[in-house]
Design an enzyme around this catalytic site. Sequence first.
Site, PDB file in Angstrom:
ATOM      1  N   GLU A  42      -4.396   2.660  99.208  1.00 27.84           N
ATOM      2  CA  GLU A  42      -4.589   1.405  98.465  1.00 27.84           C
ATOM      3  C   GLU A  42      -3.331   1.042  97.675  1.00 27.84           C
ATOM      4  OE1 GLU A  42      -8.329   2.542  96.691  1.00 27.84           O
ATOM      5  OE2 GLU A  42      -9.208   2.529  98.700  1.00 27.84           O
ATOM      6  N   HIS A  53      -1.563   6.850  97.677  1.00 27.91           N
ATOM      7  CA  HIS A  53      -2.884   6.507  98.219  1.00 27.91           C
ATOM      8  C   HIS A  53      -2.751   5.228  99.051  1.00 27.91           C
ATOM      9  CE1 HIS A  53      -7.040   5.165  98.445  1.00 27.91           C
ATOM     10  NE2 HIS A  53      -7.378   6.428  98.213  1.00 27.91           N
ATOM     11  N   GLU A  58      -5.966  11.166 104.733  1.00 30.56           N
ATOM     12  CA  GLU A  58      -7.007  10.148 104.651  1.00 30.56           C
ATOM     13  C   GLU A  58      -6.757   9.079 105.708  1.00 30.56           C
ATOM     14  OE1 GLU A  58      -8.950  10.074 100.503  1.00 30.56           O
ATOM     15  OE2 GLU A  58      -7.206   8.775 100.450  1.00 30.56           O
ATOM     16  N   SER A  75     -14.866   8.722 103.328  1.00 25.77           N
ATOM     17  CA  SER A  75     -16.324   8.717 103.478  1.00 25.77           C
ATOM     18  C   SER A  75     -16.949  10.121 103.470  1.00 25.77           C
ATOM     19  CB  SER A  75     -16.731   7.952 104.746  1.00 25.77           C
ATOM     20  OG  SER A  75     -16.301   6.600 104.658  1.00 25.77           O
ATOM     21  N   GLY A 135     -13.897   4.317 102.546  1.00 31.18           N
ATOM     22  CA  GLY A 135     -14.835   3.321 102.021  1.00 31.18           C
ATOM     23  C   GLY A 135     -15.616   2.587 103.103  1.00 31.18           C
ATOM     24  N   LYS A 164     -11.287   5.502  91.522  1.00 32.37           N
ATOM     25  CA  LYS A 164     -10.660   4.183  91.753  1.00 32.37           C
ATOM     26  C   LYS A 164     -10.889   3.294  90.520  1.00 32.37           C
ATOM     27  CE  LYS A 164     -11.103   4.986  96.630  1.00 32.37           C
ATOM     28  NZ  LYS A 164     -11.175   4.456  97.999  1.00 32.37           N
ATOM     29  N   ASN A 213     -11.977  10.691  93.308  1.00 33.15           N
ATOM     30  CA  ASN A 213     -11.144   9.537  92.968  1.00 33.15           C
ATOM     31  C   ASN A 213     -12.067   8.368  92.622  1.00 33.15           C
ATOM     32  OD1 ASN A 213      -9.380   7.365  92.912  1.00 33.15           O
ATOM     33  ND2 ASN A 213      -8.941   7.412  95.114  1.00 33.15           N
TER      34      ASN A 213
HETATM   35  P1  PGA Z   1     -14.163   7.114 100.130  1.00 35.92           P
HETATM   36  O1  PGA Z   1     -12.681   7.042  99.515  1.00 35.92           O
HETATM   37  O2  PGA Z   1     -14.677   8.498  99.928  1.00 35.92           O
HETATM   38  O3  PGA Z   1     -14.951   6.092  99.334  1.00 35.92           O
HETATM   39  O4  PGA Z   1     -14.052   6.765 101.571  1.00 35.92           O
HETATM   40  C1  PGA Z   1     -11.767   8.083  99.679  1.00 35.92           C
HETATM   41  C2  PGA Z   1     -10.452   7.781  98.991  1.00 35.92           C
HETATM   42  O5  PGA Z   1      -9.972   6.634  99.084  1.00 35.92           O
HETATM   43  O6  PGA Z   1      -9.842   8.650  98.347  1.00 35.92           O
END
Ligand code: PGA
Length: 260
Positions: A104, A102, A174, A220, A180, A13, A11
């Site tokens: 976000e 997601h 997640e 992560s 992140g 983003k 992803n």
């Molecule tokens: P990350 O993000 O690997 O940077 O923690 C995962 C995601 O939001 O899909």
Amino acid sequence: MTTRTPLMAGNWKMNLDYKEGLALVESLGEALKGVDESTVEAAVIPPFVDLRTAQTSIATNAFPLALGAQDLSEHVGTGAYTGEISGQMLAALDVTYVLVGHSERREYHREGEAVTNRKVNSAIAAGLTPILCVGEGLDERKAGKQIEYTVAQLEGGLEGLSAEDARRVVIAYEPVWAIGTGEVATPEDAQEVCGAIRETLAALYDQGVAQAVRVLYGGSVKSSNVAEIMAQPDVDGALVGGASLKAEEFAKIVRFADAA
Ligand code: PGA
């Protein structure tokens, strides 16, 4: 270790314009040459504006990569919905996967269970595979409520879906506190909730659906921790954010089995 074909989905983003995205697809495609797609599936999930160039590069070079989108409209087909992109438009670009729900989107766009559920349905109507993202925040984790919180999101996202449609969905667990942040859940944390997700699928549908659906872990994930997470019986892949922006690093994640 899973018996389902693992899916490693990157992803991106809101990163990489179409030129930068093309460069990443090209170097990733080269790095993945020779990967047996029957043993592991890799997908890139770029911003909308990168999809067409990515699609062309993947098709022209026969790269072992599937394409995903980060969101879709809840509205089907075409219509007066300024700024929206429908599942049908994505399908016309050879998009296979689409992220739905997601954290976000839930946090910054106030997308709750109802709209998430409608987007799952729109994705399926367009022939896409929704990757339904679920997971608890730090407060729920601290209160020990990670399973009930995540399962409620799962049930909300899948509401009204037939068993036949539910089989086509990918679930991504997640935990929001691990996204992140560099704070990866332990393999046991990931297994606990991914296992509960599979049990819920069995209760909502049947064992056939529960055993067919792929449950990914996200938060992560890096090449250095992917193997121990993938060793868990109910983890069928990873949804990778930051580490998917570097070709070599993401290629190592896709090839996790070689290092294990
Ligand atoms: P990350 O993000 O690997 O940077 O923690 C995962 C995601 O939001 O899909």
